[in-house]
Design an enzyme around this catalytic site. Sequence first.
Site, mmCIF file in Angstrom:
data_model
loop_
_atom_site.group_PDB
_atom_site.id
_atom_site.type_symbol
_atom_site.label_atom_id
_atom_site.label_comp_id
_atom_site.label_asym_id
_atom_site.label_seq_id
_atom_site.Cartn_x
_atom_site.Cartn_y
_atom_site.Cartn_z
ATOM 1 N N HIS A 1 0.813 -1.219 0.000
ATOM 2 C CA HIS A 1 0.000 0.000 0.000
ATOM 3 C C HIS A 1 0.844 1.266 0.000
ATOM 4 O O HIS A 1 0.358 2.335 -0.357
ATOM 5 C CB HIS A 1 -0.945 0.002 1.208
ATOM 6 C CG HIS A 1 -2.041 -1.015 1.079
ATOM 7 N ND1 HIS A 1 -3.330 -0.690 0.742
ATOM 8 C CD2 HIS A 1 -2.020 -2.361 1.197
ATOM 9 C CE1 HIS A 1 -4.061 -1.785 0.670
ATOM 10 N NE2 HIS A 1 -3.292 -2.818 0.949
ATOM 11 N N ASP B 1 3.269 9.314 -0.769
ATOM 12 C CA ASP B 1 2.075 8.566 -0.409
ATOM 13 C C ASP B 1 1.867 7.468 -1.445
ATOM 14 O O ASP B 1 2.009 7.723 -2.645
ATOM 15 C CB ASP B 1 0.852 9.505 -0.415
ATOM 16 C CG ASP B 1 -0.084 9.222 0.748
ATOM 17 O OD1 ASP B 1 -0.095 8.080 1.226
ATOM 18 O OD2 ASP B 1 -0.792 10.151 1.164
HETATM 19 P P1 ADQ Z 1 -3.254 5.806 4.751
HETATM 20 O O1 ADQ Z 1 -1.982 6.565 4.821
HETATM 21 O O2 ADQ Z 1 -3.960 5.560 6.011
HETATM 22 O O3 ADQ Z 1 -3.064 4.416 4.015
HETATM 23 P P2 ADQ Z 1 -5.174 7.315 2.876
HETATM 24 O O4 ADQ Z 1 -5.276 6.687 1.550
HETATM 25 O O5 ADQ Z 1 -4.792 8.766 2.897
HETATM 26 O O6 ADQ Z 1 -4.229 6.510 3.777
HETATM 27 O O7 ADQ Z 1 -6.563 7.202 3.707
HETATM 28 C C1 ADQ Z 1 -7.143 5.987 4.012
HETATM 29 C C2 ADQ Z 1 -8.551 6.195 4.570
HETATM 30 O O8 ADQ Z 1 -8.519 6.861 5.833
HETATM 31 C C3 ADQ Z 1 -9.435 7.016 3.644
HETATM 32 O O9 ADQ Z 1 -10.629 6.299 3.400
HETATM 33 C C4 ADQ Z 1 -9.679 8.305 4.412
HETATM 34 O O10 ADQ Z 1 -10.972 8.847 4.204
HETATM 35 C C5 ADQ Z 1 -9.487 7.899 5.868
HETATM 36 N N1 ADQ Z 1 -8.975 9.053 6.637
HETATM 37 C C6 ADQ Z 1 -7.776 9.671 6.474
HETATM 38 N N2 ADQ Z 1 -7.675 10.708 7.338
HETATM 39 C C7 ADQ Z 1 -8.823 10.745 8.042
HETATM 40 C C8 ADQ Z 1 -9.329 11.617 9.094
HETATM 41 N N3 ADQ Z 1 -8.622 12.651 9.562
HETATM 42 N N4 ADQ Z 1 -10.558 11.331 9.577
HETATM 43 C C9 ADQ Z 1 -11.280 10.311 9.105
HETATM 44 N N5 ADQ Z 1 -10.865 9.475 8.139
HETATM 45 C C10 ADQ Z 1 -9.661 9.688 7.607
HETATM 46 C C11 ADQ Z 1 -2.214 3.648 3.214
HETATM 47 C C12 ADQ Z 1 -1.227 4.388 2.319
HETATM 48 C C13 ADQ Z 1 -1.967 5.253 1.300
HETATM 49 C C14 ADQ Z 1 -2.943 4.392 0.493
HETATM 50 C C15 ADQ Z 1 -3.829 3.575 1.445
HETATM 51 C C16 ADQ Z 1 -4.673 2.563 0.668
HETATM 52 O O11 ADQ Z 1 -0.375 5.195 3.118
HETATM 53 O O12 ADQ Z 1 -1.046 5.860 0.422
HETATM 54 O O13 ADQ Z 1 -3.758 5.229 -0.306
HETATM 55 O O14 ADQ Z 1 -3.058 2.834 2.369
HETATM 56 O O15 ADQ Z 1 -3.835 1.740 -0.110
#
Ligand code: ADQ
Length: 517
Positions: A160, A368
């Site tokens: 991811h 990211d």
């Molecule tokens: P994350 O770094 O956690 O995940 P991101 O893709 O930005 O990922 O968000 C994942 C989920 O968390 C989204 O559905 C988002 O809506 C939710 N989210 C984020 N911030 C939030 C907040 N403040 N409040 C509520 N919900 C929140 C990892 C990788 C990413 C990749 C994902 C999926 O780091 O690059 O996109 O996995 O593969």
Amino acid sequence: MKRLVVISNRVARADPRTTEDAGASGGLAVAVREALSETAGLWFGWSGQLSETPALHGPEMQPGGYRIATVDLTPADHRGYYNGYANEALWPVLHSAPHLMHHDADRYTAYRSVNRQFVDRLLPLLHPDDMIWIHDYHLLPAAEDLRRRGLRNPIGFFLHTPFPAADAFAALPEHRALVEGLAHADLIGFQTASDLRAFQDYIRWEAGGSVSMDGRMEAFGRHFRASVFPISIDPAAFALTAERHADSDYCLKLARGTGRGALMLGVDRLGYTKGLPHRMLAYERLLELQPDLRRRMAFVQIASQSRSKLPEYVAIRRELEEISGRINGRFSEPDWTPLRYINRGIPRETLAGVLRMARMAVVTPLHDGMNLVAKEYVAAQNPEDPGVLMLSRFAGAAQELDAALIVNPLDHDETARRMHQGLTMSLEERRERWEAMMAVLSANDVSRWWRSFVRALADAANPTAQPPTGRLLRRDHPRLATEGSAVVKREGFMRETGAATSGRVHNGLLMRASGDA
Ligand code: ADQ
């Protein structure tokens, strides 16, 4: 379809609400749930509980028609495997920040031990026909551990996060052992063409292996395949949720606090890879350069807590408090607060509504894997009056959503200029950009993501089948190159620079060339 067994660090129940680490499991949770439901699958991982005598919980049926089974971790294993090796060594290296790595051999021992514990607990739950799908950097050695215990089922792995340049990955003392572990999978999936290319470089130059044009690889005496599968969302379902929650209490309060001005919104898991200080500094620059915008807009940054006990995360939190305090001290008026920094996550439905009401979303990570907030923002928009997405060129999503305002988040002046451009953009241009991004999302949704991975895994595990084609779908554009040509020129939403840009076609994917943002 065969039963799918998903293994990941965290397992989310059927209706996850925002919790301390909802961001960490959020994207993965939403993405794999449909796959599990359709295959009556099993989802296995850590329970989130610590215990001196770790127990197995489940398998337990979930409302979506799949089962979950979880194990506890001992406090010592949690420190070494999760906080220690996964989040303080692997995470910074995978995000091209090896100087932030904290490494010690005991943490690696705990990491390997937890991977073996997962495998030992999972094996009795497996059926002969299962397809195994391992997720993310916490579980790089799990495929090898499964094979060493004699498992012959198809095994896929999806990363991811980004995969860094081979040199950066080699900063990990155990880099060879980790990639050798991965090589026991039949198929390795990456978010973007750049990640795949970096991994291919590693296989060639560090592992001394070989890489074929069709995605086959050979290294450490193993044959396997690697390809690109950009993760996505269900845009239609998210749009519906956003519409339904556009006038929630939370949205109404946010709107009151913003006055009649435009809302510029950031939503992230709080972490040092998300570029939050740079984003705030660019906003400070915007307020300096464009005094006319003051009182006509407000910036709201929602940053949910994650990994909150680790020193780097404590430090970034302090830094953000300091910068946001300074900005508000400098620019606030009795009836106007330029920046509201909310240090809590919000439930998914509320988030969808908030994204819909924002005139502009600022998604500017330093690195990211994908960034699903960018895709969620696009899906949440009102087609009649869509907002503007600002996207870092270092987010995987920028390789698909090139109709966003693409920025280099380290260039505060450029980011400030683009903020101004976004906040003053005409409805016609907003619509044009949004339609282009929505077309990409509709063609390349989460269903396509998991189905193409599972199909490619079935092929990879069957040596007589054709190689996988992890294809990045892009919006139709007459000037886009057809696959197979060596160099392409394209124009489109780069018009603000006035320059046509070039990219290379590699493995069927259009790749960005330098300066292409
Ligand atoms: P994350 O770094 O956690 O995940 P991101 O893709 O930005 O990922 O968000 C994942 C989920 O968390 C989204 O559905 C988002 O809506 C939710 N989210 C984020 N911030 C939030 C907040 N403040 N409040 C509520 N919900 C929140 C990892 C990788 C990413 C990749 C994902 C999926 O780091 O690059 O996109 O996995 O593969």
